[in-house]
Design a protein around this motif. Structure first.
Motif, mmCIF file in Angstrom:
data_model
loop_
_atom_site.group_PDB
_atom_site.id
_atom_site.type_symbol
_atom_site.label_atom_id
_atom_site.label_comp_id
_atom_site.label_asym_id
_atom_site.label_seq_id
_atom_site.Cartn_x
_atom_site.Cartn_y
_atom_site.Cartn_z
ATOM 1 N N ILE B 211 0.825 -1.209 0.000
ATOM 2 C CA ILE B 211 0.000 0.000 0.000
ATOM 3 C C ILE B 211 0.856 1.255 0.000
ATOM 4 O O ILE B 211 0.357 2.350 -0.167
ATOM 5 N N ASN B 212 2.157 1.119 0.216
ATOM 6 C CA ASN B 212 3.036 2.286 0.192
ATOM 7 C C ASN B 212 3.947 2.205 -1.034
ATOM 8 O O ASN B 212 4.965 1.524 -1.021
ATOM 9 N N ARG B 214 5.498 4.766 -2.353
ATOM 10 C CA ARG B 214 6.364 5.946 -2.477
ATOM 11 C C ARG B 214 7.821 5.618 -2.805
ATOM 12 O O ARG B 214 8.398 6.235 -3.693
ATOM 13 N N PRO B 215 8.437 4.643 -2.105
ATOM 14 C CA PRO B 215 9.829 4.361 -2.499
ATOM 15 C C PRO B 215 9.938 3.943 -3.967
ATOM 16 O O PRO B 215 10.805 4.431 -4.689
ATOM 17 N N SER B 216 9.047 3.052 -4.406
ATOM 18 C CA SER B 216 9.081 2.643 -5.813
ATOM 19 C C SER B 216 8.844 3.835 -6.720
ATOM 20 O O SER B 216 9.501 3.993 -7.745
ATOM 21 N N LEU B 218 9.468 6.964 -6.155
ATOM 22 C CA LEU B 218 10.636 7.848 -6.190
ATOM 23 C C LEU B 218 11.646 7.336 -7.209
ATOM 24 O O LEU B 218 12.184 8.101 -8.016
ATOM 25 N N ILE B 221 10.179 7.885 -10.734
ATOM 26 C CA ILE B 221 10.214 9.280 -11.163
ATOM 27 C C ILE B 221 11.636 9.693 -11.521
ATOM 28 O O ILE B 221 11.857 10.460 -12.464
ATOM 29 N N GLN B 240 -4.572 4.033 -4.320
ATOM 30 C CA GLN B 240 -3.444 4.480 -3.503
ATOM 31 C C GLN B 240 -2.292 4.915 -4.383
ATOM 32 O O GLN B 240 -1.659 5.946 -4.169
ATOM 33 N N ARG B 243 -2.906 8.268 -6.090
ATOM 34 C CA ARG B 243 -2.759 9.370 -5.127
ATOM 35 C C ARG B 243 -1.298 9.663 -4.847
ATOM 36 O O ARG B 243 -0.843 10.795 -4.900
ATOM 37 N N GLN B 244 -0.556 8.598 -4.528
ATOM 38 C CA GLN B 244 0.838 8.798 -4.148
ATOM 39 C C GLN B 244 1.669 9.305 -5.318
ATOM 40 O O GLN B 244 2.548 10.143 -5.142
ATOM 41 N N ASP B 247 0.870 12.936 -5.695
ATOM 42 C CA ASP B 247 1.421 13.702 -4.570
ATOM 43 C C ASP B 247 2.906 13.935 -4.752
ATOM 44 O O ASP B 247 3.437 14.991 -4.401
ATOM 45 N N LEU B 248 3.586 12.939 -5.293
ATOM 46 C CA LEU B 248 5.029 13.071 -5.466
ATOM 47 C C LEU B 248 5.387 13.865 -6.714
ATOM 48 O O LEU B 248 6.557 14.012 -7.043
ATOM 49 N N LYS B 271 -7.250 13.533 -9.086
ATOM 50 C CA LYS B 271 -5.919 12.984 -9.309
ATOM 51 C C LYS B 271 -5.930 11.831 -10.297
ATOM 52 O O LYS B 271 -4.883 11.413 -10.792
#
Lengths: 294, 387, 289
Positions: B211-212, B214-216, B218, B221, B240, B243-244, B247-248, B271
């Motif tokens: 569910i997270n 963000r590291p992937s 990052l 991107i 999710q 959204r993430q 957001d990033l 989004k």
């Protein structure tokens, strides 16, 4: 974004994550250190608090300044109820460590699945929305208000706890009970009152972590055991009895997890946490800052 | 050894009772005994919204069949079992449906479940039919498994050219869910993208239940892709992820496949713009009679318009009814083996509420029209005919 | 007839798992939530090796691998116990699941490994009643062996470690070695149960060996009576029948699985409150006489 900037972002994200981990682990740590209770159901209380916040703020639409204290009250009630109806009776009748751990584990599972039945196994998430707008877009997209809030809240809470433990009478009594219960009793400390207070503090301390979780990865019942795992790893790595140890332990894990993503696939993240724990237990079981192993 | 306590005696008696009772829990052969069909789908869990939607579609079909006299006079009974989209629960549900309820045909779906029960279906001679399985790795998994939903190695051949030509995507990132569907889908995407001469910016994997992101994200991107292909079939996770990613600061396109059409994605709001995926074309306002009958019945019961998944599962019920009635007319029993013989002989093409199907019984796949859709103004809308 | 056979095979496998965990938890006082790891190692070993090596060598390889992995747990356990050991076992269990899911080249990832051939002895594949017969014989033999072990000097040493580890150390007993060997033995037995399981279901995937399974096995031990060996057998019986019995209760779709887990959690708590020695336990585990 170049590779070093990526690393910078990952490290910062790890710092924020670590702060949340520290918050997750501190209540558990205190309860273990002072009352000697391994509160595996801690994960359940955190979930319950998170869901309560969601219901109050998300579902019922109450303003945050009202919803958050309400959720705190619920978490407090849950924690105190467990203390009064689960741990105290079992300890009173001399249940051994295995029995206490089993009962606590059973409570965790019960809470997890009760919440699953009510809210579904996917749990709930809320959008942090504008809090997630990057403050420094190109260079550091992970640096947003949410991150600032997390770090600030963590700093405040830990400073507050330090003050409580080091400078107040109550704090001194807690430390006395932790280090030598019999002596404390002889000196007139009301052990039961202290333990109840610690239970209350530990329960209230789940709320900041629960709030940050709700607005990031969400409150998901299957995470109950993971929450307890992280809390205990934080407690063990930081060292028993050390408040700043719990914070540093949390940050170490958070940064380590994020850093592994730099080179390895994100799926292996959890491995680094347990590798760290494992290495530590072999080399320095009392943790980074702990007093001698109990 | 301790002498048998009362508790032990009770437990052993209970065990014996169940064992004696079990053989008698098999279907009777009375004249108007119901024709039981299993519905082994995720009713809770990450894909439960989809599963429930699909159940709604099937229910409309069952209602219509029973309102017009059932299947050759037998009432049609749909027996739902919760697979949660997991193989273990799928296998348990399969066992219950086959051993206790005595079904011979099961509507099922989602890769982990199918991988688990397909070998069992071959051994037990139970026919599995699905409108919710997309993994190319399931081609030919069992002669007792047939999909009416296109495998996604074919659908990537529709969306990737669209992304390249119309959206101007040059660099593609692939976020691979670490499960069977995700991995085989990612392989198809990479293969097709390479064939088109596009650049693969990066491939990142994620835990199936992650569910997270963000590291992937990052890392992705940092590789500057124009679009990210999302391989997970779970609507909540897709939401999710969107959204993430936004957001990033990721402003590029998000590409995906049929499972993306999930209410969770719409719930993300603004989004979710600039997301594109493939799906069979489905217009609930179509004027074809067969479609209208279904849409009207659906709207009457649920007070909203149906979507492609519901239409698909309505069609599954109708197909089952047609094959079962044929068997009854021919005086054959409606068991798995005969069902399989009958469907392969008579149903290479089918015209349903969700459009035309061309079934390939050689490998359990199907061919249907595919379009590209996107999210606009809070709804899933068609953008282009992809073929 | 398939259904009762299915139940009995499940029961046998649970008995093997519960009895081997009892050796660890009930007899030696080592609370472990990693038992499904050994179960899984045996199952995956069979899944990967049975076709090339044959069922028996594959199963033995699995047991050996499990014994090796158990050393990973015991290493820190030599110095720590109680909650530290529990956390280490939980960590090993979680890592095991992560590896199974992520190391796709070896384990097939989340999709698992299908198409495992049935157990065949002398070229004759065993299914249904035949498999049940072989498995039951193996299970009975294992229980018998464990019962003998419990009464042996080694068994008494284990119980002494549970009751008073410091005392054992003072007396010069090789506590570390005892812990390592009991973990290896229990793990190996659980792995063999895993091999049977793999042959029976013909399909293994990570979810069948996760922490929920470890918790279930622990419940069997605590419910039946830790340290009694036959208590866990009863626990296995109850927990084989319970999910089947629950299937007959009409519940709203999708609530059956979490409701079942909720019930298990409650049972764990109730057992500790109402009858900590378990259904068959004579003496209270660890109570002061």
């Amino acid at each position: 974004m170049g590779s070093s900037v990526l690393l910078l972002n990952l490290l910062f994200d790890g710092l924020v994550l670590g702060c949340i981990y520290g918050l997750m682990g501190i209540g558990f740590s205190l309860l273990w250190w002072i009352s000697g209770i391994v509160h595996l159901a801690h994960g359940g209380v955190m979930l319950a608090g998170g869901f309560a916040l969601y219901v109050a703020f998300g579902a019922l639409g109450l303003p945050f300044v009202l919803a958050f204290p309400l959720a705190c009250v619920l978490a407090l009630a849950a924690g105190l109820a467990l203390d009064r109806f689960l741990y105290k009776p079992l300890i009173a009748r001399g249940t051994d460590e295995m029995g206490l751990l089993t009962a606590s584990l059973g409570t965790l599972i019960t809470m997890q699945y009760a919440l699953t039945l009510i809210f579904g196994p996917q749990g709930v998430t809320m959008d942090a929305d504008r809090l997630r707008a990057p403050l420094v877009p190109r260079l550091l997209p992970v640096f947003d208000l949410f991150a600032v809030l997390a770090i600030a809240a963590t700093a405040l809470i830990f400073v507050g706890l330090w003050f409580l433990m080091a400078r107040t009478r109550i704090g001194r009594e807690m430390r006395a009970v932790a280090e030598n219960r019999d002596l404390a009793r002889i000196l007139g400390t009301d052990i039961r009152a202290v333990q109840t207070l610690v239970g209350a503090v530990a329960a209230a301390l789940v709320m900041p972590a629960a709030a940050f979780l709700l607005f990031s990865t969400g409150i998901t019942p299957p995470e109950a055991l993971d929450i307890v795992l992280i809390a205990s790893v934080v407690a063990i790595i930081g060292g028993r009895g050390s408040i700043h140890g719990a914070l540093i332990g949390g940050i170490v894990i958070g940064i380590a997890e994020s850093a592994t993503t730099w080179q390895f696939a994100a799926g292996w993240r959890q491995l680094i946490t347990f590798a760290l724990l494992y290495a530590l237990l072999l080399v320095r079981p009392q943790g980074l800052f702990g007093k001698a192993a109990a | 050894m301790t002498k048998l306590s009362t508790i032990t005696r009770l437990a052993i008696s209970a065990f014996g009772a169940i064992m004696l009772a079990a053989p008698s829990v098999s279907p009777g052969h009375a004249q108007s005994a119901p024709l039981k069909v299993g519905f082994l789908m995720p009713l809770t869990g990450g894909s439960s919204k989809l599963g429930q939607l699909m159940l709604e579609g099937a229910t409309i079909g069952v209602d219509e069949v029973n309102a017009s006299g059932g299947v050759g006079g037998h009432p049609l009974q749909l027996i739902p079992e919760d697979s949660q989209g997991l193989s273990k629960n799928g296998i348990d549900g399969f066992r219950k449906l086959v051993d206790i309820d005595g079904v011979h045909v099961i509507i099922t779906g989602f890769t982990p479940v199918v991988v688990g029960v397909a070998p069992l279906s071959k051994e037990a001679k139970v026919y599995l039919i699905s409108a919710s399985t997309a993994s190319p790795a399931l081609r030919g998994i069992s002669p007792y498994f047939q999909s009416t939903w296109m495998y996604d190695d074919e659908t990537v051949r529709r969306i990737l050219p669209y992304a390249q030509k119309t959206l101007g995507v040059k660099r593609l990132a692939v976020l691979t869910a670490l499960n069977d569907l995700g991995e085989s889908l990612a392989a198809s995407v990479k293969q097709e993208w390479q064939r088109l001469g596009g650049t693969l910016a990066i491939e990142e994997g994620h835990q199936a239940q992650e569910i997270n992101f963000r590291p992937s994200l990052l890392k992705i991107i940092a590789a500057r892709p124009d679009a990210i292909y999302f391989t997970n079939s779970n609507g909540k996770q897709a939401a999710q992820f969107i959204r993430q990613a936004r957001d990033l600061g990721f402003e590029g396109y998000i590409l995906s496949f049929g499972a993306f059409e999930d209410p969770e994605v719409l719930a993300v709001g603004a989004k979710a713009a600039k997301t594109y995926y493939t799906a069979p074309p489905y217009d609930p306002n179509a004027s074809a009679e067969r479609s209208r009958k279904f849409v009207d019945a659906f709207r009457a019961k649920y007070d909203r318009l149906p979507n492609i998944h519901q239409a698909n599962h309505y069609d599954l019920i109708m197909m089952i009814k047609a094959v079962a009635e044929k068997l009854m007319r021919d005086g054959k029993p409606v068991d798995g083996e005969d069902f399989r013989a009958a469907i392969t002989a008579s149903m290479a093409q089918y015209d349903g509420a969700a459009g035309p199907y061309r079934l390939n019984f050689q490998d359990g796949s199907t061919l249907r029209a595919t379009i590209v859709k996107t999210v606009r103004d809070g709804a899933f809308v068609k953008v282009a005919d992809a073929d | 007839m398939a259904y009762p056979i299915h139940l009995l095979i499940t029961f046998d496998i649970f008995v093997l798992l519960a009895a081997s965990l009892d050796l660890l938890t009930g007899f030696t006082g080592l609370l472990s939530l990693a038992h499904a790891v050994f179960f899984g190692i045996g199952a995956y070993a069979t899944a990967l090796l049975a076709k090339t090596l044959g069922p028996v060598p594959a199963a033995l390889a699995g047991a050996a691998a499990a014994a090796l992995v158990s050393a990973l747990i015991t290493l820190p356990a030599i110095w720590v116990r109680g909650i530290y050991l529990l956390i280490v076992t939980i960590a090993v269990q979680v890592v095991f699941t992560v590896v199974l899911v992520n190391w796709t080249e070896l384990t097939g990832g989340a999709a698992g490994i299908p198409g495992i051939p049935p157990l065949s002895l002398g070229g004759h594949p065993l299914r249904g009643a035949e498999l049940l017969a072989v498995l039951s014989a193996f299970t009975a033999a294992s229980i018998f062996a464990l019962a003998r072990l419990a009464k042996s000097p080694f068994g008494r040493l284990l119980q002494a470690i549970r009751d008073d580890e410091t005392g054992c150390l003072v007396l010069g007993k090789n506590v570390a070695w005892a812990k390592v060997s009991v973990f290896a033995f229990a793990g190996g037995l659980a792995a063999l149960a895993g091999s049977f399981y793999a042959h029976y279901t013909s399909y293994v995937d990570p979810h069948s060996f996760d922490i929920a399974v470890s918790t279930l096995i622990l419940l069997m031990v605590m419910l039946g009576g830790a340290g009694t060996l036959f208590g866990p057998v009863l626990g296995a019986l109850v927990l084989t029948l319970l999910p089947e019995a629950l299937k007959f209760i009409p519940l709203p779709p999708g609530t059956a699985a979490p409701a079942r887990q909720l019930l298990f959690g409650l049972m764990l708590v109730v057992v500790v409150f109402v009858r900590p020695q378990g259904l068959l336990g004579g003496r209270l585990v660890g109570a002061h006489a």
